[in-house]
Write an enzyme that holds these catalytic residues in place. Structure first.
Site, mmCIF file in Angstrom:
data_model
loop_
_atom_site.group_PDB
_atom_site.id
_atom_site.type_symbol
_atom_site.label_atom_id
_atom_site.label_comp_id
_atom_site.label_asym_id
_atom_site.label_seq_id
_atom_site.Cartn_x
_atom_site.Cartn_y
_atom_site.Cartn_z
ATOM 1 N N ARG A 165 -8.660 0.153 5.174
ATOM 2 C CA ARG A 165 -7.801 1.147 4.503
ATOM 3 C C ARG A 165 -6.544 0.491 3.943
ATOM 4 O O ARG A 165 -5.966 0.997 2.972
ATOM 5 C CB ARG A 165 -7.379 2.229 5.502
ATOM 6 C CG ARG A 165 -8.489 3.175 5.885
ATOM 7 C CD ARG A 165 -7.967 4.304 6.728
ATOM 8 N NE ARG A 165 -6.685 4.720 6.210
ATOM 9 C CZ ARG A 165 -5.766 5.402 6.871
ATOM 10 N NH1 ARG A 165 -6.006 5.755 8.111
ATOM 11 N NH2 ARG A 165 -4.625 5.739 6.326
ATOM 12 N N ARG A 208 2.244 14.362 13.273
ATOM 13 C CA ARG A 208 2.860 14.002 11.992
ATOM 14 C C ARG A 208 3.259 15.257 11.236
ATOM 15 O O ARG A 208 2.599 15.683 10.295
ATOM 16 C CB ARG A 208 1.903 13.087 11.198
ATOM 17 C CG ARG A 208 1.551 11.838 11.995
ATOM 18 C CD ARG A 208 0.697 10.864 11.251
ATOM 19 N NE ARG A 208 1.470 9.991 10.401
ATOM 20 C CZ ARG A 208 0.969 8.930 9.767
ATOM 21 N NH1 ARG A 208 -0.309 8.625 9.899
ATOM 22 N NH2 ARG A 208 1.721 8.179 9.002
ATOM 23 N N PRO A 209 4.364 15.865 11.668
ATOM 24 C CA PRO A 209 4.795 17.122 11.038
ATOM 25 C C PRO A 209 5.264 16.916 9.608
ATOM 26 O O PRO A 209 5.558 15.791 9.189
ATOM 27 C CB PRO A 209 5.962 17.570 11.916
ATOM 28 C CG PRO A 209 6.471 16.345 12.577
ATOM 29 C CD PRO A 209 5.312 15.397 12.683
ATOM 30 N N ILE A 210 5.349 18.014 8.839
ATOM 31 C CA ILE A 210 5.860 17.913 7.469
ATOM 32 C C ILE A 210 7.040 18.870 7.261
ATOM 33 O O ILE A 210 7.365 19.230 6.139
ATOM 34 C CB ILE A 210 4.759 18.168 6.406
ATOM 35 C CG1 ILE A 210 4.135 19.550 6.618
ATOM 36 C CG2 ILE A 210 3.709 17.083 6.387
ATOM 37 C CD1 ILE A 210 3.501 20.082 5.345
ATOM 38 N N ASP A 211 7.674 19.258 8.383
ATOM 39 C CA ASP A 211 8.759 20.239 8.279
ATOM 40 C C ASP A 211 9.896 19.768 7.373
ATOM 41 O O ASP A 211 10.519 20.577 6.680
ATOM 42 C CB ASP A 211 9.299 20.581 9.678
ATOM 43 C CG ASP A 211 9.742 19.338 10.431
ATOM 44 O OD1 ASP A 211 8.898 18.464 10.669
ATOM 45 O OD2 ASP A 211 10.942 19.228 10.753
ATOM 46 N N GLN A 212 10.171 18.480 7.358
ATOM 47 C CA GLN A 212 11.278 17.986 6.536
ATOM 48 C C GLN A 212 10.930 18.022 5.035
ATOM 49 O O GLN A 212 11.800 18.225 4.196
ATOM 50 C CB GLN A 212 11.678 16.563 6.952
ATOM 51 C CG GLN A 212 12.188 16.482 8.384
ATOM 52 C CD GLN A 212 13.386 17.387 8.638
ATOM 53 O OE1 GLN A 212 14.395 17.316 7.935
ATOM 54 N NE2 GLN A 212 13.280 18.260 9.629
ATOM 55 N N LYS A 222 0.826 -1.214 0.000
ATOM 56 C CA LYS A 222 0.000 0.000 0.000
ATOM 57 C C LYS A 222 0.860 1.265 0.000
ATOM 58 O O LYS A 222 0.632 2.176 -0.793
ATOM 59 C CB LYS A 222 -0.913 -0.004 1.234
ATOM 60 C CG LYS A 222 -1.591 1.320 1.515
ATOM 61 C CD LYS A 222 -2.399 1.293 2.783
ATOM 62 C CE LYS A 222 -1.647 1.652 4.026
ATOM 63 N NZ LYS A 222 -1.461 3.093 4.280
ATOM 64 N N ILE A 237 8.961 5.925 17.030
ATOM 65 C CA ILE A 237 8.632 6.699 15.813
ATOM 66 C C ILE A 237 7.399 7.602 16.020
ATOM 67 O O ILE A 237 7.442 8.784 15.732
ATOM 68 C CB ILE A 237 8.388 5.775 14.597
ATOM 69 C CG1 ILE A 237 9.485 4.707 14.464
ATOM 70 C CG2 ILE A 237 8.235 6.594 13.311
ATOM 71 C CD1 ILE A 237 10.831 5.186 13.975
ATOM 72 N N ASP A 289 4.939 0.038 12.066
ATOM 73 C CA ASP A 289 3.661 -0.489 11.571
ATOM 74 C C ASP A 289 3.434 -1.954 11.974
ATOM 75 O O ASP A 289 2.357 -2.497 11.740
ATOM 76 C CB ASP A 289 3.575 -0.370 10.033
ATOM 77 C CG ASP A 289 3.291 1.058 9.593
ATOM 78 O OD1 ASP A 289 3.127 1.934 10.461
ATOM 79 O OD2 ASP A 289 3.234 1.304 8.369
ATOM 80 N N ARG A 296 -3.059 10.267 4.420
ATOM 81 C CA ARG A 296 -1.747 10.825 4.673
ATOM 82 C C ARG A 296 -0.952 11.006 3.379
ATOM 83 O O ARG A 296 -0.275 12.000 3.166
ATOM 84 C CB ARG A 296 -1.032 9.828 5.594
ATOM 85 C CG ARG A 296 0.382 10.148 5.904
ATOM 86 C CD ARG A 296 0.451 11.037 7.102
ATOM 87 N NE ARG A 296 1.793 11.523 7.296
ATOM 88 C CZ ARG A 296 2.075 12.701 7.818
ATOM 89 N NH1 ARG A 296 1.106 13.506 8.166
ATOM 90 N NH2 ARG A 296 3.308 13.087 7.989
HETATM 91 C C1 UD1 Z 1 5.103 6.306 6.510
HETATM 92 C C2 UD1 Z 1 4.011 5.262 6.407
HETATM 93 C C3 UD1 Z 1 3.565 4.808 7.766
HETATM 94 C C4 UD1 Z 1 4.749 4.372 8.605
HETATM 95 C C5 UD1 Z 1 5.840 5.415 8.623
HETATM 96 C C6 UD1 Z 1 7.114 4.964 9.310
HETATM 97 C C7 UD1 Z 1 2.899 5.893 4.339
HETATM 98 C C8 UD1 Z 1 1.682 6.447 3.696
HETATM 99 N N1 UD1 Z 1 2.894 5.836 5.670
HETATM 100 O O1 UD1 Z 1 4.523 7.427 7.166
HETATM 101 O O2 UD1 Z 1 2.659 3.734 7.605
HETATM 102 O O3 UD1 Z 1 4.313 4.161 9.940
HETATM 103 O O4 UD1 Z 1 6.190 5.784 7.262
HETATM 104 O O5 UD1 Z 1 7.613 3.822 8.677
HETATM 105 O O6 UD1 Z 1 3.827 5.476 3.677
HETATM 106 N N2 UD1 Z 1 8.766 13.471 10.787
HETATM 107 C C9 UD1 Z 1 9.152 14.766 11.084
HETATM 108 N N3 UD1 Z 1 9.067 15.706 10.079
HETATM 109 C C10 UD1 Z 1 8.622 15.418 8.822
HETATM 110 C C11 UD1 Z 1 8.216 14.098 8.546
HETATM 111 C C12 UD1 Z 1 8.297 13.144 9.551
HETATM 112 O O7 UD1 Z 1 9.564 15.062 12.199
HETATM 113 O O8 UD1 Z 1 8.585 16.321 7.981
HETATM 114 C C13 UD1 Z 1 8.857 12.419 11.842
HETATM 115 C C14 UD1 Z 1 7.506 11.797 12.201
HETATM 116 O O9 UD1 Z 1 6.847 12.540 13.172
HETATM 117 C C15 UD1 Z 1 7.953 10.419 12.697
HETATM 118 C C16 UD1 Z 1 9.175 10.119 11.834
HETATM 119 O O10 UD1 Z 1 9.611 11.355 11.316
HETATM 120 O O11 UD1 Z 1 8.343 10.490 14.040
HETATM 121 C C17 UD1 Z 1 8.933 9.143 10.720
HETATM 122 O O12 UD1 Z 1 7.861 9.608 9.891
HETATM 123 P P1 UD1 Z 1 7.753 9.253 8.343
HETATM 124 O O13 UD1 Z 1 8.745 8.200 8.031
HETATM 125 O O14 UD1 Z 1 7.768 10.511 7.567
HETATM 126 O O15 UD1 Z 1 6.325 8.617 8.274
HETATM 127 P P2 UD1 Z 1 5.239 8.830 7.149
HETATM 128 O O16 UD1 Z 1 5.906 9.022 5.820
HETATM 129 O O17 UD1 Z 1 4.239 9.819 7.632
#
Ligand code: UD1
Length: 439
Positions: A405, A130-134, A30, A335, A313, A101
């Site tokens: 889902r 679930r921030p998107i700052d990165q 997925k 995580i 997961d 997401r």
């Molecule tokens: C993806 C998966 C999700 C899985 C996760 C970790 C999808 C749709 N979802 O989620 O099922 O649980 O990977 O394997 O593929 N973070 C930041 N800033 C950012 C982005 C992330 O601080 O800009 C942090 C998050 O809060 C978290 C960590 O980084 O603690 C990992 O997140 P990330 O790997 O980005 O997870 P997703 O891509 O949201």
């Protein structure tokens, strides 16, 4: 293929205590598919994607893409043709897209192709902040202006220029998003501290099949040389590591014997290692694994980590197994902070678990008993199904919407392994099934 709004049932009614035995076929991943379908719009030519999972999240994503003019041709249940030449606007704001997401992948895809994207902040499971700052940091490094207004992320650039980007946290989503945009940027991009998950590699392979130039996916450093345009390709999504792992744990907790087919055993190594530690036998074949459990499970320690560590997961599924093991185990979730929401439900079934901060201390019990519980999110929901399969008596699970889902035909696949699991639409249905399954 099911429409995303189709609700066949709201609850599962499960009679547990039956060891799962037989073979199960795993579908496409997925999380890889969600990124790949977004990346497919980066060319004006038609892309064919095989081994697509028919699950609610991917269907919602495809419907949302149709909403902005992408032509989606569902050739069969697991094959889709995508043509992104007719994209009408780069402003995606539909109810559909807010639900999942992975909608954020359209940011990287649209920004790369059109130098412009407007996508609502992502939804998805409530498993923590679930921030998107990165993602934003990466787009800015490539030369885009990014702002968040009224819940919408707006990114635009006159030119996208390759850059050296260091990720402050290991993130799957941001790594993939930056990889997509950088594929159509000018010059060279280097992503350091990149995520190494199998689906990061799958998306890189897919983009390369479309003509991108990405090297190093699967390692800490990804190097991307931007190309002018991408072209058509036919691509098959990798097998779903998490679906496979879920069936592996289902075999373990029911003291079963299951051959899990169409998998890449290498992607399952951290899961296999834990199952062996807790006393299961795991045999690896070229594209299958067999899990046999014939005695009470042993306790262990688990800490979730980015790949190749133990996946977050797969944390709830392990929690269920350890709750039935002979002794005290701990699980540390590093995580997402909100991933123990299955614990309260499991306690209703007789588990003895205490959560302190990001650690669960689990005292194994001999067995669970059926109860009326609720799925709090996708993976926690799947874990509770596994718990119900191991429990004595009948369990009713509400909110199975979450499970649908991400798992295709979950109940059908489990029934083929001998499970007694049915969907119920309402309380009348539930009563009927409760009577049937106990008789
Ligand atoms: C993806 C998966 C999700 C899985 C996760 C970790 C999808 C749709 N979802 O989620 O099922 O649980 O990977 O394997 O593929 N973070 C930041 N800033 C950012 C982005 C992330 O601080 O800009 C942090 C998050 O809060 C978290 C960590 O980084 O603690 C990992 O997140 P990330 O790997 O980005 O997870 P997703 O891509 O949201």
């Amino acid at each position: 293929m099911k429409k995303s709004g189709d609700k066949r049932g709201e609850h599962y009614v499960i009679r547990g205590g039956i060891p799962l035995v037989g073979e199960v076929e795993i579908g496409g991943a997925k999380n890889a598919a969600l990124a790949i379908v977004a990346a497919a719009i980066m060319t004006d030519e038609t892309v064919t994607i095989d081994n697509m999972p028919d699950v609610r999240d991917t269907n919602v994503m495809l419907e949302a893409m149709q909403g902005i003019g992408v032509v989606i041709d569902r050739v069969d249940r697991h094959t889709v043709k995508i043509n992104g030449s007719m994209v009408k606007n780069v402003n995606i704001d539909t109810d559909n897209i807010r639900k999942i997401r992975a909608s954020y992948y359209l940011m990287g895809a649209l920004l790369g192709k059109y130098r412009n994207a407007e996508v609502p902040l992502p939804g998805g499971c409530d498993i923590g902040s679930r921030p998107i700052d990165q993602h934003v940091k990466g787009f800015r490094a490539l030369g885009a202006e990014v702002s968040i207004e009224g819940g919408i992320v707006k990114a635009s650039a006159k030119r996208l220029q390759g850059a050296h980007i260091y990720m402050d946290v290991v993130t799957v989503g941001a790594t993939i998003n930056i990889m997509m945009a950088a594929s159509l940027a000018e010059g060279r991009t280097i992503i350091e501290n990149a995520a190494k998950e199998p689906h990061v590699v799958d998306v890189a392979n897919f983009l390369n099949s479309m003509g991108a130039n990405i090297k190093g996916a699967g390692t800490d450093v990804i190097r991307i040389s931007g190309v002018e345009k991408l072209h058509a390709c036919t691509y098959s999504v990798i097998p779903d590591q998490i679906e496979a792992g879920t069936f592996m744990f289902a075999a373990a907790v029911t003291q079963g014997d299951v051959l899990i087919k169409n998998v890449i055993p290498k992607h399952l190594e951290s899961i296999t290692a834990k199952l062996i530690e807790i006393g299961c036998e795991v045999q690896e074949f070229d594209d299958a694994v067999r899990v046999v459990a014939s005695k009470r499970l042993r306790p262990t320690q688990i800490k979730t980590l980015p790949y190749p560590g133990y996946p977050t997961d797969m944390q709830p599924q392990a929690g269920v197994a350890l709750a039935l093991s002979e002794g005290v185990s701990t699980i540390t979730e590093s995580i997402f902070e909100n991933r123990f929401r299955y614990v309260d439900e499991l306690i209703k079934m007789g588990a003895a678990i205490r959560v302190e901060g990001n650690t669960a201390i689990i005292e194994g019990v001999k067995g669970f008993t059926g109860a009326h519980i609720s799925a709090p999110d996708l993976r926690a929901g799947a874990a509770l199904v596994i718990a119900a399969l191991a429990a004595q008596g009948v369990t009713v699970i509400d909110n199975i919407y979450f499970i649908q889902r991400g798992y295709e035909d979950f109940d059908t696949k489990l029934r083929r392994l001998g499970a007694q699991i049915d969907e119920a639409a309402d309380s009348k249905d539930i009563r009927k099934l409760q009577l049937r399954v106990v008789s």
